[in-house]
Design a protein around this motif. Structure first.
Motif, mmCIF file in Angstrom:
data_model
loop_
_atom_site.group_PDB
_atom_site.id
_atom_site.type_symbol
_atom_site.label_atom_id
_atom_site.label_comp_id
_atom_site.label_asym_id
_atom_site.label_seq_id
_atom_site.Cartn_x
_atom_site.Cartn_y
_atom_site.Cartn_z
ATOM 1 N N THR A 1 5.653 5.315 -5.577
ATOM 2 C CA THR A 1 6.654 4.569 -6.398
ATOM 3 C C THR A 1 6.207 3.405 -6.874
ATOM 4 O O THR A 1 5.036 2.663 -6.225
ATOM 5 C CB THR A 1 7.973 4.543 -5.602
ATOM 6 N N THR A 2 6.695 2.491 -7.693
ATOM 7 C CA THR A 2 6.506 1.239 -8.147
ATOM 8 C C THR A 2 6.795 0.095 -7.164
ATOM 9 O O THR A 2 6.566 -1.100 -7.402
ATOM 10 C CB THR A 2 6.895 0.872 -9.513
ATOM 11 N N GLU A 3 7.365 0.516 -6.293
ATOM 12 C CA GLU A 3 7.556 -0.471 -5.163
ATOM 13 C C GLU A 3 6.147 -0.963 -4.486
ATOM 14 O O GLU A 3 6.087 -1.915 -4.081
ATOM 15 C CB GLU A 3 8.378 0.162 -3.657
ATOM 16 N N HIS A 4 5.122 -0.027 -4.690
ATOM 17 C CA HIS A 4 3.716 -0.317 -4.207
ATOM 18 C C HIS A 4 2.696 -0.659 -5.240
ATOM 19 O O HIS A 4 3.120 -0.550 -6.636
ATOM 20 C CB HIS A 4 2.980 1.071 -3.641
ATOM 21 N N ASN A 5 1.815 -1.358 -4.956
ATOM 22 C CA ASN A 5 0.928 -2.077 -6.106
ATOM 23 C C ASN A 5 -0.342 -1.325 -5.771
ATOM 24 O O ASN A 5 -1.495 -1.987 -6.342
ATOM 25 C CB ASN A 5 0.968 -3.457 -6.301
ATOM 26 N N ALA A 6 -0.829 -0.560 -4.886
ATOM 27 C CA ALA A 6 -2.052 -0.043 -4.308
ATOM 28 C C ALA A 6 -2.041 1.423 -3.759
ATOM 29 O O ALA A 6 -1.032 1.546 -3.215
ATOM 30 C CB ALA A 6 -2.725 -0.881 -3.089
ATOM 31 N N VAL A 7 -2.946 2.312 -4.113
ATOM 32 C CA VAL A 7 -3.055 3.483 -3.474
ATOM 33 C C VAL A 7 -4.144 3.743 -2.861
ATOM 34 O O VAL A 7 -5.238 3.245 -3.264
ATOM 35 C CB VAL A 7 -2.944 4.624 -4.714
ATOM 36 N N CYS A 8 -3.928 4.453 -1.567
ATOM 37 C CA CYS A 8 -4.996 4.662 -0.463
ATOM 38 C C CYS A 8 -5.080 5.907 -0.095
ATOM 39 O O CYS A 8 -3.933 6.360 0.676
ATOM 40 C CB CYS A 8 -5.010 3.483 0.560
ATOM 41 N N ASP A 9 -6.358 6.479 -0.018
ATOM 42 C CA ASP A 9 -6.289 7.925 0.769
ATOM 43 C C ASP A 9 -6.448 7.552 2.261
ATOM 44 O O ASP A 9 -6.965 6.845 2.798
ATOM 45 C CB ASP A 9 -7.764 8.457 0.344
ATOM 46 N N ALA A 10 -5.503 8.522 2.968
ATOM 47 C CA ALA A 10 -5.165 8.275 4.164
ATOM 48 C C ALA A 10 -5.118 9.951 4.708
ATOM 49 O O ALA A 10 -4.659 10.021 5.787
ATOM 50 C CB ALA A 10 -4.065 7.671 4.560
ATOM 51 N N ILE A 11 -5.721 10.696 3.992
ATOM 52 C CA ILE A 11 -5.922 12.175 4.554
ATOM 53 C C ILE A 11 -6.853 12.299 5.634
ATOM 54 O O ILE A 11 -8.160 11.867 5.429
ATOM 55 C CB ILE A 11 -6.465 13.020 3.371
ATOM 56 N N PRO A 12 -6.342 12.629 6.787
ATOM 57 C CA PRO A 12 -7.251 12.523 8.121
ATOM 58 C C PRO A 12 -8.295 13.543 7.992
ATOM 59 O O PRO A 12 -9.592 13.220 8.586
ATOM 60 C CB PRO A 12 -6.113 12.765 9.109
ATOM 61 N N ASP A 13 -8.397 14.715 7.442
ATOM 62 C CA ASP A 13 -9.359 15.706 7.331
ATOM 63 C C ASP A 13 -9.835 15.590 5.954
ATOM 64 O O ASP A 13 -9.356 16.042 5.046
ATOM 65 C CB ASP A 13 -8.797 17.095 7.561
ATOM 66 N N ARG B 1 0.669 -1.339 0.004
ATOM 67 C CA ARG B 1 -0.088 -0.021 0.079
ATOM 68 C C ARG B 1 0.704 1.466 -0.018
ATOM 69 O O ARG B 1 1.794 1.468 0.579
ATOM 70 C CB ARG B 1 -0.905 0.226 1.415
ATOM 71 N N PHE B 2 0.545 2.017 -0.774
ATOM 72 C CA PHE B 2 1.097 3.556 -0.761
ATOM 73 C C PHE B 2 -0.253 4.441 -0.025
ATOM 74 O O PHE B 2 -1.211 4.494 -1.079
ATOM 75 C CB PHE B 2 1.462 4.082 -2.142
ATOM 76 N N GLU B 3 0.117 4.958 1.098
ATOM 77 C CA GLU B 3 -0.952 5.738 1.745
ATOM 78 C C GLU B 3 -0.622 7.155 1.586
ATOM 79 O O GLU B 3 0.369 7.653 2.162
ATOM 80 C CB GLU B 3 -1.313 5.314 3.126
ATOM 81 N N TYR B 4 -1.476 8.132 0.928
ATOM 82 C CA TYR B 4 -0.940 9.406 1.049
ATOM 83 C C TYR B 4 -1.899 10.127 2.071
ATOM 84 O O TYR B 4 -3.015 10.177 1.983
ATOM 85 C CB TYR B 4 -1.291 9.885 -0.623
ATOM 86 N N ASP B 5 -1.139 11.096 2.490
ATOM 87 C CA ASP B 5 -1.918 12.034 3.604
ATOM 88 C C ASP B 5 -2.280 13.192 3.372
ATOM 89 O O ASP B 5 -2.613 14.295 4.055
ATOM 90 C CB ASP B 5 -1.119 11.658 4.901
ATOM 91 N N SER B 6 -1.839 13.659 2.038
ATOM 92 C CA SER B 6 -2.289 14.801 1.459
ATOM 93 C C SER B 6 -2.411 14.630 -0.045
ATOM 94 O O SER B 6 -1.597 13.651 -0.783
ATOM 95 C CB SER B 6 -1.276 15.944 1.677
ATOM 96 N N LEU B 7 -2.971 15.348 -0.768
ATOM 97 C CA LEU B 7 -3.049 15.272 -2.293
ATOM 98 C C LEU B 7 -1.722 15.642 -2.745
ATOM 99 O O LEU B 7 -1.302 14.855 -3.792
ATOM 100 C CB LEU B 7 -4.276 16.165 -2.892
ATOM 101 N N HIS B 8 -0.922 16.397 -2.306
ATOM 102 C CA HIS B 8 0.135 16.744 -2.698
ATOM 103 C C HIS B 8 1.249 15.420 -2.849
ATOM 104 O O HIS B 8 2.149 15.160 -3.699
ATOM 105 C CB HIS B 8 0.830 17.829 -2.055
ATOM 106 N N ASN B 9 0.982 14.599 -1.784
ATOM 107 C CA ASN B 9 1.841 13.656 -1.520
ATOM 108 C C ASN B 9 1.707 12.379 -2.779
ATOM 109 O O ASN B 9 2.411 11.392 -2.677
ATOM 110 C CB ASN B 9 1.752 13.015 -0.182
ATOM 111 N N LEU B 10 0.531 12.571 -3.427
ATOM 112 C CA LEU B 10 0.699 11.397 -4.234
ATOM 113 C C LEU B 10 1.946 11.538 -5.305
ATOM 114 O O LEU B 10 2.008 10.435 -5.944
ATOM 115 C CB LEU B 10 -0.812 11.829 -5.303
ATOM 116 N N ALA B 11 2.577 12.413 -5.405
ATOM 117 C CA ALA B 11 3.551 12.585 -6.181
ATOM 118 C C ALA B 11 4.830 11.616 -5.630
ATOM 119 O O ALA B 11 5.842 11.556 -6.426
ATOM 120 C CB ALA B 11 4.307 14.079 -6.424
#
Length: 287
Positions: A247-259, A234-244
């Motif tokens: 990396t391909t070390e991950h195979n899933a993307v998950c929203d983890a923005i607390p607000d 899992r790649f968990e992004y805690d802000s939309l900016h952090n989508l950048a």
């Protein structure tokens, strides 16, 4: 053999769903999508059209059906629980598994998507996504308390994409009904979940329950056997900016923005999701 993706979709997750479905080509072996939602088809179809999502195989089931046929889901709401309706959301998902009749159901939370191919049913076997050798302490002892069986897996199944065989779910329901005769299975599950005291700032020691539908279902599938496992990284992004930072070390993307107000939003008048194309291109450029 019918394999249905069941996407659980609250209004605030519609922009995430539109984003996640851009990568639906990675979900293989899916015959149809069932949108389980408190919203209507007429509200959602224009969103799918706007974001070039093929909804020709979409079916819609309204949450009101669950509330009518499974009123026990409301017994999962506790007045002193700071998480509000969080437990009831999980009860509703379990009720949908009971209601729907696909042979295999891929439960899909709209805030997560795969960036590599994943097929939930391969070679006539369930293929479960796992977080390998991972334990979430809040759920310690819960499977055992509900089923009376030893905890069978060292892995975590909280991946937001959980494959379930209908026959396995029916067997689980029957097992619970036999373990607690005369009880509705939804009531029996939540009553069996142990309580844990809260700690500041989330509470002052009042007892709440921690339950994961995915942990219950994944461990039950392990108990039943005839399954394979695939690691989710899992790649968990805690802000939309952090989508950048994906990396391909991950195979899933998950929203983890607390607000959630800082996460993806949709303007329901225009159906605009700010920076949607930019966010999509960010991930595509990194793949």
């Amino acid at each position: 053999m019918t394999v249905a993706r069941v996407m659980f979709l609250a209004r605030y997750r519609v922009p995430h769903a539109a984003f996640a479905m851009q990568w639906d080509h990675n979900l293989q072996g899916i015959d149809c999508t069932i949108i389980a939602t408190p919203m209507t088809r007429d509200e959602l179809e224009p969103v799918w059209e706007r974001y070039n999502i093929d909804s020709s195989d979409f079916q819609y089931v309204h949450d009101s059906v669950i509330y009518k046929q499974y009123p026990e889901v409301n017994n999962w709401v506790f007045a002193d629980d700071y998480r509000g309706w969080w437990l009831r959301q999980q009860a509703i998902k379990l009720a949908y598994l009971d209601l729907l009749d696909a042979d295999v159901m891929l439960m899909h939370d709209a805030d997560t998507f795969m960036t590599e191919p994943y097929n939930p049913f391969v070679n006539n076997m369930l293929n479960m996504l796992i977080l390998p050798n991972t334990v979430q302490g809040s759920y310690h002892g819960v499977f055992e308390a509900i089923t009376g069986l030893p905890h069978p897996s060292p892995h975590c199944f909280v991946t937001e994409l959980c494959a379930v065989r209908k026959i396995d779910f029916v067997c689980l329901r029957h097992h619970i009904e036999q373990r607690w005769p005369g009880r509705h299975w939804l009531d029996a599950i939540i009553d069996a979940v142990p309580g844990m005291p809260t700690v500041p700032p989330w509470g002052t020691g009042n007892i709440i329950k921690w339950f994961s539908e995915y942990e219950l279902l994944g461990n039950w599938a392990t108990h039943r056997g005839h399954m394979t496992m695939q690691a989710q990284r899992r790649f968990e992004y805690d802000s939309l900016h952090n989508l950048a930072n994906f990396t391909t070390e991950h195979n899933a993307v998950c929203d983890a923005i607390p607000d959630l107000s800082l996460s993806m939003q949709i303007n329901w008048d225009t159906l605009d999701i700010p920076d949607f194309d930019q966010h999509m291109q960010t991930i595509k450029n990194l793949l």
